[in-house]
Design a protein around this motif. Structure first.
Motif, PDB file in Angstrom:
ATOM      1  N   PHE A  18       0.838  -1.195   0.000  1.00  0.00           N
ATOM      2  CA  PHE A  18       0.000   0.000   0.000  1.00  0.00           C
ATOM      3  C   PHE A  18       0.875   1.247   0.000  1.00  0.00           C
ATOM      4  O   PHE A  18       0.678   2.163  -0.783  1.00  0.00           O
ATOM      5  CB  PHE A  18      -0.894  -0.061   1.235  1.00  0.00           C
ATOM      6  CG  PHE A  18      -1.700   1.172   1.470  1.00  0.00           C
ATOM      7  CD1 PHE A  18      -1.463   1.988   2.552  1.00  0.00           C
ATOM      8  CD2 PHE A  18      -2.723   1.517   0.605  1.00  0.00           C
ATOM      9  CE1 PHE A  18      -2.218   3.112   2.782  1.00  0.00           C
ATOM     10  CE2 PHE A  18      -3.494   2.653   0.838  1.00  0.00           C
ATOM     11  CZ  PHE A  18      -3.231   3.450   1.938  1.00  0.00           C
ATOM     12  N   SER A  21       2.656   1.780  -3.303  1.00  0.00           N
ATOM     13  CA  SER A  21       1.884   1.995  -4.522  1.00  0.00           C
ATOM     14  C   SER A  21       1.354   3.406  -4.622  1.00  0.00           C
ATOM     15  O   SER A  21       0.625   3.725  -5.527  1.00  0.00           O
ATOM     16  CB  SER A  21       0.719   1.020  -4.581  1.00  0.00           C
ATOM     17  OG  SER A  21      -0.241   1.368  -3.586  1.00  0.00           O
ATOM     18  N   THR A  24       1.901   7.670  -8.515  1.00  0.00           N
ATOM     19  CA  THR A  24       1.115   7.390  -9.707  1.00  0.00           C
ATOM     20  C   THR A  24       1.675   8.081 -10.936  1.00  0.00           C
ATOM     21  O   THR A  24       1.027   8.223 -11.942  1.00  0.00           O
ATOM     22  CB  THR A  24      -0.325   7.872  -9.503  1.00  0.00           C
ATOM     23  OG1 THR A  24      -0.301   9.257  -9.190  1.00  0.00           O
ATOM     24  CG2 THR A  24      -1.012   7.103  -8.403  1.00  0.00           C
ATOM     25  N   ARG A 236       3.922  16.893  -8.660  1.00  0.00           N
ATOM     26  CA  ARG A 236       3.062  16.998  -9.852  1.00  0.00           C
ATOM     27  C   ARG A 236       3.701  17.870 -10.927  1.00  0.00           C
ATOM     28  O   ARG A 236       3.556  17.602 -12.117  1.00  0.00           O
ATOM     29  CB  ARG A 236       1.707  17.602  -9.456  1.00  0.00           C
ATOM     30  CG  ARG A 236       0.724  17.699 -10.586  1.00  0.00           C
ATOM     31  CD  ARG A 236      -0.579  18.344 -10.101  1.00  0.00           C
ATOM     32  NE  ARG A 236      -0.582  19.772 -10.225  1.00  0.00           N
ATOM     33  CZ  ARG A 236      -0.808  20.447 -11.360  1.00  0.00           C
ATOM     34  NH1 ARG A 236      -1.018  19.788 -12.466  1.00  0.00           N
ATOM     35  NH2 ARG A 236      -0.808  21.760 -11.384  1.00  0.00           N
TER      36      ARG A 236
ATOM     37  N   VAL B  59      -8.064  10.204  -0.394  1.00  0.00           N
ATOM     38  CA  VAL B  59      -6.987  11.160  -0.661  1.00  0.00           C
ATOM     39  C   VAL B  59      -6.634  11.052  -2.144  1.00  0.00           C
ATOM     40  O   VAL B  59      -5.921  10.147  -2.562  1.00  0.00           O
ATOM     41  CB  VAL B  59      -5.760  10.869   0.219  1.00  0.00           C
ATOM     42  CG1 VAL B  59      -4.702  11.942   0.013  1.00  0.00           C
ATOM     43  CG2 VAL B  59      -6.174  10.810   1.684  1.00  0.00           C
ATOM     44  N   PRO B  61      -5.117  11.719  -5.898  1.00  0.00           N
ATOM     45  CA  PRO B  61      -3.782  12.102  -6.390  1.00  0.00           C
ATOM     46  C   PRO B  61      -3.796  13.495  -6.995  1.00  0.00           C
ATOM     47  O   PRO B  61      -4.768  13.889  -7.631  1.00  0.00           O
ATOM     48  CB  PRO B  61      -3.474  11.037  -7.447  1.00  0.00           C
ATOM     49  CG  PRO B  61      -4.785  10.460  -7.833  1.00  0.00           C
ATOM     50  CD  PRO B  61      -5.696  10.611  -6.684  1.00  0.00           C
ATOM     51  N   THR B  62      -2.716  14.242  -6.804  1.00  0.00           N
ATOM     52  CA  THR B  62      -2.678  15.623  -7.288  1.00  0.00           C
ATOM     53  C   THR B  62      -2.652  15.682  -8.804  1.00  0.00           C
ATOM     54  O   THR B  62      -3.022  16.697  -9.380  1.00  0.00           O
ATOM     55  CB  THR B  62      -1.442  16.365  -6.752  1.00  0.00           C
ATOM     56  OG1 THR B  62      -0.275  15.603  -7.043  1.00  0.00           O
ATOM     57  CG2 THR B  62      -1.547  16.598  -5.271  1.00  0.00           C
ATOM     58  N   ARG B  70      -7.010  17.750  -1.960  1.00  0.00           N
ATOM     59  CA  ARG B  70      -6.873  16.329  -2.233  1.00  0.00           C
ATOM     60  C   ARG B  70      -7.796  15.495  -1.358  1.00  0.00           C
ATOM     61  O   ARG B  70      -8.351  14.516  -1.791  1.00  0.00           O
ATOM     62  CB  ARG B  70      -5.436  15.888  -1.963  1.00  0.00           C
ATOM     63  CG  ARG B  70      -4.413  16.449  -2.905  1.00  0.00           C
ATOM     64  CD  ARG B  70      -3.080  15.824  -2.631  1.00  0.00           C
ATOM     65  NE  ARG B  70      -3.074  14.430  -2.994  1.00  0.00           N
ATOM     66  CZ  ARG B  70      -2.454  13.480  -2.312  1.00  0.00           C
ATOM     67  NH1 ARG B  70      -1.818  13.779  -1.204  1.00  0.00           N
ATOM     68  NH2 ARG B  70      -2.477  12.242  -2.699  1.00  0.00           N
ATOM     69  N   ILE B 213      -7.646   0.755  -0.670  1.00  0.00           N
ATOM     70  CA  ILE B 213      -6.989   1.252  -1.875  1.00  0.00           C
ATOM     71  C   ILE B 213      -8.016   1.292  -2.995  1.00  0.00           C
ATOM     72  O   ILE B 213      -8.689   0.288  -3.250  1.00  0.00           O
ATOM     73  CB  ILE B 213      -5.827   0.332  -2.301  1.00  0.00           C
ATOM     74  CG1 ILE B 213      -4.766   0.299  -1.197  1.00  0.00           C
ATOM     75  CG2 ILE B 213      -5.200   0.812  -3.601  1.00  0.00           C
ATOM     76  CD1 ILE B 213      -3.669  -0.694  -1.480  1.00  0.00           C
ATOM     77  N   ILE B 234      -4.450   5.226  -8.648  1.00  0.00           N
ATOM     78  CA  ILE B 234      -4.494   4.553  -7.347  1.00  0.00           C
ATOM     79  C   ILE B 234      -4.428   5.602  -6.252  1.00  0.00           C
ATOM     80  O   ILE B 234      -3.606   6.517  -6.306  1.00  0.00           O
ATOM     81  CB  ILE B 234      -3.293   3.588  -7.206  1.00  0.00           C
ATOM     82  CG1 ILE B 234      -3.379   2.486  -8.256  1.00  0.00           C
ATOM     83  CG2 ILE B 234      -3.255   2.973  -5.806  1.00  0.00           C
ATOM     84  CD1 ILE B 234      -2.153   1.594  -8.283  1.00  0.00           C
ATOM     85  N   PRO B 236      -5.498   6.190  -1.692  1.00  0.00           N
ATOM     86  CA  PRO B 236      -5.936   5.507  -0.475  1.00  0.00           C
ATOM     87  C   PRO B 236      -7.261   6.042   0.057  1.00  0.00           C
ATOM     88  O   PRO B 236      -7.703   7.144  -0.276  1.00  0.00           O
ATOM     89  CB  PRO B 236      -4.812   5.813   0.518  1.00  0.00           C
ATOM     90  CG  PRO B 236      -4.302   7.142   0.086  1.00  0.00           C
ATOM     91  CD  PRO B 236      -4.489   7.211  -1.416  1.00  0.00           C
ATOM     92  N   PHE B 238      -9.408   6.043   3.963  1.00  0.00           N
ATOM     93  CA  PHE B 238      -9.381   5.756   5.404  1.00  0.00           C
ATOM     94  C   PHE B 238     -10.798   5.873   5.956  1.00  0.00           C
ATOM     95  O   PHE B 238     -11.530   6.787   5.580  1.00  0.00           O
ATOM     96  CB  PHE B 238      -8.449   6.738   6.128  1.00  0.00           C
ATOM     97  CG  PHE B 238      -7.038   6.695   5.617  1.00  0.00           C
ATOM     98  CD1 PHE B 238      -6.601   7.612   4.684  1.00  0.00           C
ATOM     99  CD2 PHE B 238      -6.163   5.717   6.052  1.00  0.00           C
ATOM    100  CE1 PHE B 238      -5.300   7.557   4.196  1.00  0.00           C
ATOM    101  CE2 PHE B 238      -4.862   5.658   5.561  1.00  0.00           C
ATOM    102  CZ  PHE B 238      -4.441   6.572   4.629  1.00  0.00           C
TER     103      PHE B 238
ATOM    104  N   TYR C 151       2.744   8.700   6.246  1.00  0.00           N
ATOM    105  CA  TYR C 151       2.534   7.448   6.983  1.00  0.00           C
ATOM    106  C   TYR C 151       3.794   7.100   7.769  1.00  0.00           C
ATOM    107  O   TYR C 151       4.883   7.550   7.460  1.00  0.00           O
ATOM    108  CB  TYR C 151       2.277   6.279   6.019  1.00  0.00           C
ATOM    109  CG  TYR C 151       1.182   6.476   5.009  1.00  0.00           C
ATOM    110  CD1 TYR C 151       1.467   6.967   3.747  1.00  0.00           C
ATOM    111  CD2 TYR C 151      -0.123   6.151   5.315  1.00  0.00           C
ATOM    112  CE1 TYR C 151       0.472   7.139   2.807  1.00  0.00           C
ATOM    113  CE2 TYR C 151      -1.128   6.310   4.373  1.00  0.00           C
ATOM    114  CZ  TYR C 151      -0.819   6.802   3.121  1.00  0.00           C
ATOM    115  OH  TYR C 151      -1.813   6.954   2.192  1.00  0.00           O
TER     116      TYR C 151
END
Lengths: 429, 244, 197
Positions: A18, A21, A24, A236, B59, B61-62, B70, B213, B234, B236, B238, C151
């Motif tokens: 997790f 990954s 992106t 980005r 969340v 992705p930018t 986000r 995910i 992809i 996440p 929560f 995290y």
């Protein structure tokens, strides 16, 4: 207990995957002929000839549909279609003593999807010879001018035949309707090999189908206006292990020291950007979107400098300041008249009129607002919607509201729709 | 970095396994909860029910939302009712104004030793509104999420791992006085995989939390991002909440 | 190599016989843990660098709430020294190549859940990292910071346990998402029950 431990191990493995990954970012692939090129080092035709080739074409093509739009600029020939937002960018070369005009480049389905090589040749040879010699031929192009060639997949040499014949010539710049390229030739998510708000992207805007570029302006800690969109540095848009914080926190030399744009370009100053637009392009205008109120005054100062330079060179280049929020509008209003310049307001129609600006740029999320658009146009104020990228919404807004133009990340797509759907006979509105 | 993280995880597994090697205690039998659980695959007893409320944060992705926000938090509510023959039905709702949904679901479960499995499907409308400066926009559509889940009990804790496909139907967008319907027909928009942990308290309540995910097309989740990108990204998720 | 060393230490730690416990552990306790170690960043590529220090000191202080239930929630504040570099860069300002000094560090504020199995503690948390970068060039100095989502995950082994205190080794992994900065840290951990009830 044993099953407990194994369960924990499994959970942690999932968490590890997790964490890993989260990235992106994709990779860009721009195919190139390399040493397989047949036009390497060959002289290029004069800009007038390439622009003369602009038009709507008919033919059978696997990738560009049955009515691609060919767009000639001073140093490139592009192919646009609405089919899966596919486009091709090619560079020309006159070979065999100027008797053959060949174009080589790449095609791509946007965003960041299939891509490959493309090679086209202009027929008949008499037309090619005339274009290579510098003078557009004196004959009816429609029905005569032909482009034949092939496309390929990835780096493979082109082998899928395509042939198109000109149906109707089109002017190199759309009349009465302006296509504005958002952030430059393409955006980050499209991975076209050019970073947003870079000098390289500004140079490529015309090849991608637009005649005006919109860029974003912020101010460094030492008061230098630079091109950058986001409030903070992030993966980005920029690279660099020490590239963090915001533009306003750093002096220009620290920005340059720590950050490069996504594809390695240098973060440009506004001065460099306007010099590029003036000297390296034939853009008709630059829309400068002030992202913070502190950027308004320095942007106007640089605009004044380049207005004078353009006038001295006899170049028609409109520079227009974009005011997207109340703070920027207030900063503009607070300036004396002699410091102001041309402006475009993204707020309410009353704000446009109060500020004395000549253009209104409503966000497309407000709807086509047909009556309001007509009312503003009747009062001599041009209207440009932003930012429209989906075909359905582009069609809706253009055909219902008849704006003076749109701001888009899909300039080639809009150009194709304009010539084949909105103004199929060449007249607009 | 990924190799280092994986190595650490392997070390943890090795350590935990070694730790258990000389442990001769018998595995504890998980005590069934007094009432239904919200996410655990095993169907509750017939006509047993529970309701819960919580928060969910995706969340994004930018590369999709650019410099816009986000984190999209949503308030959530879940109601689950056991049915005969190992069936169950549930209603799950999420709200945040710009992105709201209500889904009705049905599931059927089976148990193999300590593990529980369930096949489930949810269907319902989603809708969003934005009327701020520069916006006069609303949109709605239908979404279906078929999936499977597997559950494992451990003492007072219930682990649930659910994998769902996201099927979207036509999206109806209203901009000012214009309406457009895009993408007719069913479209596979992506998947969501979630691990949820429910803890049975002595008081009878069940706090829960989890992470997931998503692998989806951007405009499924953030229709306001107006991205025309069809590639899936992809990001996440929560979740946390409390079941009463 | 360092990761293999960590694996070896963890395995060895589990083989050390546990010291005898004192009285029955309390049902609930607020535990304070301190961590100190060495950090290394992942994927650190510094263009034009003359020298680069990858990582540095990692320090953390955490509070855990232990109860009879499965997981122990925790809150943690941490300091991570991420990197420092000397570089020679063309700034494009007409002054040729210039000498640039950079350093970066972060403060992490995370919360999450911990799982205790025998003498092993596993933790996963999410939270915010305040990432700092200092730059010195052409006589100008700047320090910027940005708050990013991130995290943390860690595994600790305690070979030495005495009454309310324990000492052990820890390996942790962190990721500052927006900054795409990941790191691994290895070190020692010391913890004890501040309040038990």
């Amino acid at each position: 207990m044993r099953s407990d431990a194994r369960l924990v191990g499994l959970v942690l493995m999932i968490l590890t995957a997790f964490v890993g990954s989260c990235s992106t970012r994709g990779t860009v692939s721009i195919p190139s002929f390399g040493d397989r090129s047949i036009i390497a080092g060959a002289p290029r035709p004069a800009p007038a000839g390439l622009k003369w080739l602009s038009g709507v074409y008919d033919g059978s093509t696997a990738r560009f549909g049955t009515d691609p739009v060919i767009h000639g600029t001073r140093d490139s020939l592009s192919v646009f279609t609405s089919t899966k937002v596919t486009y091709a960018i090619t560079t020309p070369g006159c070979i065999e003593g100027g008797t053959r005009l060949v174009f080589e480049g790449y095609w791509r389905q946007s965003p960041a999807a299939p891509t490959g090589l493309i090679r086209l040749e202009l027929f008949p040879r008499e037309v090619a010879k005339a274009v290579c010699s510098g003078t557009p031929p004196q004959l009816e192009a429609a029905g005569t001018v032909r482009l034949e060639g092939a496309t390929g997949a990835d780096d493979e040499l082109p082998g899928e035949a395509m042939s198109v014949v000109m149906r109707r010539q089109t002017p190199p710049v759309t009349r009465g309707f302006t296509i504005v390229a958002h952030h430059g030739a393409c955006r980050t998510i499209d991975e076209c090999g050019l970073s947003e708000n870079s000098l390289e992207s500004i140079r490529a805007v015309e090849s991608f189908g637009a005649s005006v570029v919109e860029v974003d302006v912020r101010v460094t800690r030492d008061g230098v206006p630079v091109l950058f969109h986001d409030a903070t540095m992030g993966p980005r848009l920029v690279n660099g292990p020490y590239c963090h914080g915001s533009v306003a926190d750093l002096p220009l030399e620290h920005l340059r020291a720590n950050c490069t744009l996504e594809y390695g370009e240098r973060l440009p100053t506004l001065d460099e950007a306007l010099a590029t637009a003036l000297d390296d392009t034939e853009l008709t205008a630059v829309w400068l979107d002030a992202k913070v109120p502190e950027a308004v005054e320095p942007t106007l100062a640089v605009m004044a400098k380049y207005r004078a330079l353009a006038s001295a060179k006899g170049r028609s280049l409109t520079l227009i300041l974009g005011l997207a929020a109340t703070e920027m509008l207030d900063a503009y209003r607070s300036l004396p008249a002699e410091q102001k310049g041309e402006c475009i307001v993204e707020l309410e129609t009353s704000d446009v009129i109060d500020a004395g600006c000549r253009a209104w740029a409503p966000r497309w999320t407000r709807g086509p607002m047909k009556e309001e658009v007509a009312r503003m146009q009747a009062g001599g104020i041009n209207v440009y919607f932003w930012t429209l990228d989906e075909v359905e919404f582009i069609d809706l807004f253009v055909q219902e509201a008849h704006p003076n133009g749109i701001l888009t990340d899909r300039a080639g797509l809009v150009l194709h729709r304009f010539h084949t759907l909105y103004a199929p006979n060449g007249t607009w509105p | 970095m990924r190799a280092s993280a994986a190595l650490v995880a392997l070390a943890m597994v090795a350590t935990a396994s070694l730790a258990s090697a000389d442990d001769t205690s018998m595995p504890e039998v998980a005590t069934p909860p007094a009432r239904a659980l919200l996410f655990y695959p095993e169907s509750p007893r017939a006509y047993d029910w529970r309701v819960g409320a919580g928060l969910l944060v995706d969340v994004l992705p930018t590369r999709v939302v650019e410099s816009e926000q986000r984190q999209i938090p949503q308030v959530t509510g879940v109601f689950r009712l056991g049915l005969p023959a190992h069936f169950a039905t549930d209603l799950r709702a999420r709200a945040i104004l710009i992105q709201n949904s209500i889904e009705l679901g049905v599931s059927w479960s089976a148990r193999v030793h300590a593990l529980s499995f369930a096949f489930q499907n949810h269907l319902g409308p989603w809708f969003g509104f934005v009327g701020l400066e520069g916006f006069d926009t609303s949109a709605w559509g239908l979404v279906e999420t078929p999936g499977v889940s597997i559950g494992l009990p451990w003492r007072e804790v219930r682990f649930s791992l659910a994998g769902e496909a996201i099927i979207t139907f036509a999206q109806h967008t209203t901009l000012g006085d214009a309406t457009r319907t895009s993408r007719q027909g069913a479209t596979f928009s992506g998947t969501v995989t979630t691990l949820t942990v429910e803890t049975l308290l002595e008081s009878g309540g069940v706090p829960y939390f989890g992470a997931g995910i998503l692998w989806t097309q951007p405009d499924y989740q953030a229709w306001l991002a107006f991205s025309d990108e069809r590639a899936r990204v992809i990001y996440p998720r929560f979740v946390a909440g409390y079941a009463f | 190599m360092r990761a293999l060393t960590a694996v070896g230490l963890l395995v060895l730690a589990t083989l050390v016989p546990a010291t005898s416990f004192g009285a029955e552990p309390p049902k609930r306790a607020l535990e304070v843990d301190a961590f100190g170690g060495i950090l290394r960043r992942g994927n650190l590529t510094v263009p034009d660098d003359v020298s680069t220090r990858n990582g540095g000191l990692a320090l953390a202080l955490a509070v855990h709430y232990r109860s009879r239930y499965f997981l122990s929630p925790f809150l943690e504040a941490a300091y991570y020294s991420l990197a420092a570099s000397d570089r020679v860069v063309d700034l494009g300002l007409g002054s040729g190549r210039s000498y640039v000094l950079n350093s970066s560090w972060a403060f992490g504020f995370t919360g999450g859940a911990a799982l205790d199995i025998w003498r092993v503690r596993l933790r996963v948390g999410v939270g915010a990292y305040d990432l700092f970068v200092r730059t010195v060039t052409l006589g100008a100095r700047s320090t910027v910071s940005e708050l990013d989502f991130g995290y943390v995950a860690s595994a600790s082994v305690y070979p030495l346990v005495r009454d309310r205190f324990r000492v052990g080794f820890e390996a942790r992994v962190g990721l500052v998402v927006e900054a795409q900065t990941g790191f691994i840290a290895l070190g020692a951990t010391l913890g004890g029950d501040a309040i038990s009830f």
